[in-house]
Design a protein around this motif. Structure first.
Motif, PDB file in Angstrom:
ATOM      1  N   GLY A  19       6.339 -10.768  -3.164  1.00  8.61           N
ATOM      2  CA  GLY A  19       5.796  -9.730  -2.313  1.00  8.61           C
ATOM      3  C   GLY A  19       5.528  -8.450  -3.076  1.00  8.61           C
ATOM      4  N   VAL A  20       5.991  -7.328  -2.524  1.00  7.40           N
ATOM      5  CA  VAL A  20       5.613  -6.024  -3.042  1.00  7.40           C
ATOM      6  C   VAL A  20       6.065  -5.777  -4.474  1.00  7.40           C
ATOM      7  CG1 VAL A  20       7.677  -4.805  -2.258  1.00  7.40           C
ATOM      8  CG2 VAL A  20       5.514  -3.578  -2.421  1.00  7.40           C
ATOM      9  N   PHE A  21       7.053  -6.507  -4.940  1.00  7.64           N
ATOM     10  CA  PHE A  21       7.550  -6.266  -6.290  1.00  7.64           C
ATOM     11  C   PHE A  21       7.042  -7.298  -7.296  1.00  7.64           C
ATOM     12  CE2 PHE A  21      10.130  -3.132  -4.499  1.00  7.64           C
ATOM     13  CZ  PHE A  21      10.706  -3.640  -3.354  1.00  7.64           C
ATOM     14  N   SER A  22       6.066  -8.118  -6.898  1.00  8.40           N
ATOM     15  CA  SER A  22       5.667  -9.225  -7.768  1.00  8.40           C
ATOM     16  C   SER A  22       4.284  -9.071  -8.365  1.00  8.40           C
ATOM     17  CB  SER A  22       5.684 -10.532  -6.961  1.00  8.40           C
ATOM     18  OG  SER A  22       4.677 -10.497  -5.972  1.00  8.40           O
ATOM     19  N   GLY A  91      -2.575  10.869  -9.826  1.00 14.41           N
ATOM     20  CA  GLY A  91      -3.584   9.913  -9.387  1.00 14.41           C
ATOM     21  C   GLY A  91      -3.350   8.519  -9.943  1.00 14.41           C
ATOM     22  N   THR A  92      -2.802   8.442 -11.150  1.00  8.69           N
ATOM     23  CA  THR A  92      -2.474   7.140 -11.734  1.00  8.69           C
ATOM     24  C   THR A  92      -1.351   6.473 -10.941  1.00  8.69           C
ATOM     25  OG1 THR A  92      -3.058   7.984 -13.929  1.00  8.69           O
ATOM     26  CG2 THR A  92      -1.781   5.942 -13.841  1.00  8.69           C
ATOM     27  N   LEU A  97       0.113   2.391  -6.489  1.00 12.38           N
ATOM     28  CA  LEU A  97       0.577   2.062  -5.140  1.00 12.38           C
ATOM     29  C   LEU A  97      -0.542   1.429  -4.310  1.00 12.38           C
ATOM     30  CD1 LEU A  97       2.742   5.223  -4.254  1.00 12.38           C
ATOM     31  CD2 LEU A  97       3.463   3.065  -5.289  1.00 12.38           C
ATOM     32  N   LEU A  98      -1.750   1.942  -4.463  1.00 15.66           N
ATOM     33  CA  LEU A  98      -2.895   1.375  -3.742  1.00 15.66           C
ATOM     34  C   LEU A  98      -3.171  -0.057  -4.183  1.00 15.66           C
ATOM     35  CD1 LEU A  98      -5.402   4.381  -3.777  1.00 15.66           C
ATOM     36  CD2 LEU A  98      -4.223   3.483  -1.782  1.00 15.66           C
ATOM     37  N   VAL A  99      -3.159  -0.270  -5.482  1.00 13.57           N
ATOM     38  CA  VAL A  99      -3.431  -1.606  -6.008  1.00 13.57           C
ATOM     39  C   VAL A  99      -2.375  -2.596  -5.528  1.00 13.57           C
ATOM     40  CG1 VAL A  99      -3.503  -3.004  -8.113  1.00 13.57           C
ATOM     41  CG2 VAL A  99      -4.727  -0.818  -8.027  1.00 13.57           C
ATOM     42  N   GLN A 100      -1.107  -2.210  -5.580  1.00 17.86           N
ATOM     43  CA  GLN A 100      -0.051  -3.113  -5.132  1.00 17.86           C
ATOM     44  C   GLN A 100      -0.190  -3.449  -3.650  1.00 17.86           C
ATOM     45  OE1 GLN A 100       2.180  -4.669  -7.209  1.00 17.86           O
ATOM     46  NE2 GLN A 100       0.816  -3.716  -8.701  1.00 17.86           N
ATOM     47  N   PHE A 101      -0.566  -2.462  -2.859  1.00 21.72           N
ATOM     48  CA  PHE A 101      -0.749  -2.710  -1.426  1.00 21.72           C
ATOM     49  C   PHE A 101      -1.891  -3.695  -1.199  1.00 21.72           C
ATOM     50  CE2 PHE A 101      -2.262  -1.752   2.865  1.00 21.72           C
ATOM     51  CZ  PHE A 101      -1.069  -1.739   3.579  1.00 21.72           C
ATOM     52  N   ALA A 390       2.802   6.133   1.909  1.00 22.39           N
ATOM     53  CA  ALA A 390       3.056   5.347   3.127  1.00 22.39           C
ATOM     54  C   ALA A 390       2.902   3.857   2.851  1.00 22.39           C
ATOM     55  CB  ALA A 390       2.107   5.784   4.237  1.00 22.39           C
ATOM     56  N   PHE A 391       1.996   3.495   1.956  1.00 23.08           N
ATOM     57  CA  PHE A 391       1.808   2.082   1.613  1.00 23.08           C
ATOM     58  C   PHE A 391       3.086   1.499   1.014  1.00 23.08           C
ATOM     59  CE2 PHE A 391      -3.022   2.805   0.923  1.00 23.08           C
ATOM     60  CZ  PHE A 391      -3.234   2.691   2.285  1.00 23.08           C
TER      61      PHE A 391
END
Length: 454
Positions: A19-22, A91-92, A97-101, A390-391
């Protein structure tokens, strides 16, 4: 990996170890917004991470860069550089965070889809509308940049509105391809043009520095003026609202962070060099856009070479607004992937409407440049920074099924995510306040021009 099948917008259930950590272990065609395209006539998932990096640079490193030297004239050269570097690093982090979401939610195509996951129907409508509004305003901003460039090149011999209309036509044409793959190759000369234009601007400033200039390392401005120097680089980095759409058309979305690293590294380094050199040689009174402070010949050369970038950046923004609506209308239908009359007819109408709206706003609203600031404050502050926090909070809470315990285990990320969300809120409120204050001052001073002026 396996997880429960869900419909559009529904939260996936991942095994505890994934999931979110993979790094996107759950990304499969089964839930991808465009699905398996093997037998489709129109294939969207064709972009390499290198081309996505070029697209990102083309839409972010554009006319916003030309306001950075003037920020140094407000707060001083050193604070301006610190702000640019900090926001680039920030921004990086938010890009990560955006990419992981996105990797954890393959069905997400745009900010509206992400809003649905976080906040339900209201979140989808608000973030979708914000994306469309900001994209249209950003297109209008590029049209105004084109207007300025054409005016400088022709010594303002024609009506300003006519220059904008002339620039709108190729912007519309370049935004027409249905897939970003076609636009990605146009973005290559776009990136080259803004790099060369910036170099010409710096060389011109170095050869012909303003006589009697003062270049201050530190200044003490008012809050309103100081915050403008913050919003300028914020808006110069304001391209994250397109990231979901760009990643959705990648062959391998797991490589998205490579593109983001290239973008942020290049943009931050280029912004710093451009801001320092231009401010140093043109002084605290450097104009925005900074090319307008150069001698006429050098200004013409810089603006002329930058035109391809203004065109393609505007096309990418208008394409984004149209693509969001198009996918929303035809998701999971034959019109999305096949050459149908309904599909192409709808796409054509959307492209025409978006570019027409951008043109009318650019030439018909006397305070349009200020409205861009309001739109950026209301939306870019969240899309580039705030909502990324928030993501992470959502995914870390839901995907492992541990709720608050997941936040406690990763306290550093929890704190950073909360601060990121709070920063987005601060930029939004303060930026809107500052822009409204400037609008009131402009009206009081009588500097607001009439609509549709020539």
């Amino acid at each position: 990996m396996s997880y429960e099948k869900r419909s559009y917008g529904e939260t996936p259930v991942y095994p505890p170890e994934e999931g979110v950590f993979s790094s996107g272990g759950g990304y499969t065609d089964e839930h991808d917004v465009f699905g398996n395209e093997e037998n489709h006539q129109i294939k969207y998932k064709t972009l390499s991470w290198q081309l996505v990096a070029v697209l990102m640079i083309a839409e972010i490193v554009s006319n916003g860069m030309l306001s950075l030297p003037s920020s140094g004239g407000v707060v001083g050269l050193v604070p301006n550089v610190i702000i640019i570097v900090f926001l680039g690093a920030f921004g990086t982090f938010t890009a990560y965070l955006l990419v992981q979401f996105k990797l954890n939610h393959p069905e997400v195509h745009n900010m509206g889809d992400a809003g649905y996951i976080l906040f339900g129907v209201l979140g989808r409508e608000v973030l979708s509308a914000g994306t469309i509004i900001f994209a249209i305003f950003a297109t209008g901003g590029q049209l105004l940049a084109g207007q300025i460039a054409l005016g400088v090149l022709s010594d303002s011999r024609l009506c300003l509105m006519l220059y904008t209309g002339i620039f709108t036509i190729p912007t519309l044409v370049f935004s027409f391809p249905r897939t970003l793959d076609r636009l990605s190759w146009l973005s290559v000369p776009s990136v080259i043009s803004i790099i060369v234009a910036g170099i010409i601007g710096m060389v011109g400033a170095g050869i012909y520095p303003l006589a009697g200039r003062t270049t201050s390392l530190f200044l003490q401005p008012t809050f309103v003026n100081a915050f403008i120097s913050v919003t300028n680089p914020v808006f110069a980095y304001a391209g994250h609202f397109m990231f979901f759409i760009l990643i959705s058309e990648m062959r391998n979305p797991k490589d998205a962070m490579k593109a983001a690293y290239v973008l942020q590294g290049f943009a931050t380094a280029y912004y710093v060099v451009f801001a320092i050199v231009t401010h140093w040689y043109l002084g605290d009174g450097v104009k925005s856009p900074s090319f307008s402070s150069l001698p006429t010949v050098w200004a013409k050369a810089a603006y002329g070479i930058a035109i391809p970038n203004f065109l393609i950046a505007g096309s990418l923004y208008s394409h984004t607004a149209a693509k969001l609506v198009f996918v929303r209308l035809f998701r999971n239908s034959k019109h999305l992937h096949n050459h149908t009359v309904v599909g192409w007819g709808t796409w054509t109408v959307l492209i025409l409407l978006v570019n027409a709206a951008s043109f009318v706003l650019a030439v018909g609203v006397p305070i349009f440049s200020y409205l861009i600031g309001i739109a950026a404050s209301l939306f870019a502050s969240w899309y580039t920074y705030g909502i990324a926090g928030a993501f992470w909070l959502y995914d870390s809470y839901h995907l492992r099924g541990d709720g608050v315990r997941a936040w406690r285990r990763r306290r550093t990320m929890f704190v950073l995510s909360v601060l990121t969300f709070a920063a987005g809120g601060f930029i939004c409120v303060a930026g809107t306040y500052v822009t409204i204050t400037l609008i009131i001052s402009a009206y009081d001073s009588g500097s607001v021009p009439p609509p549709f002026q020539c």
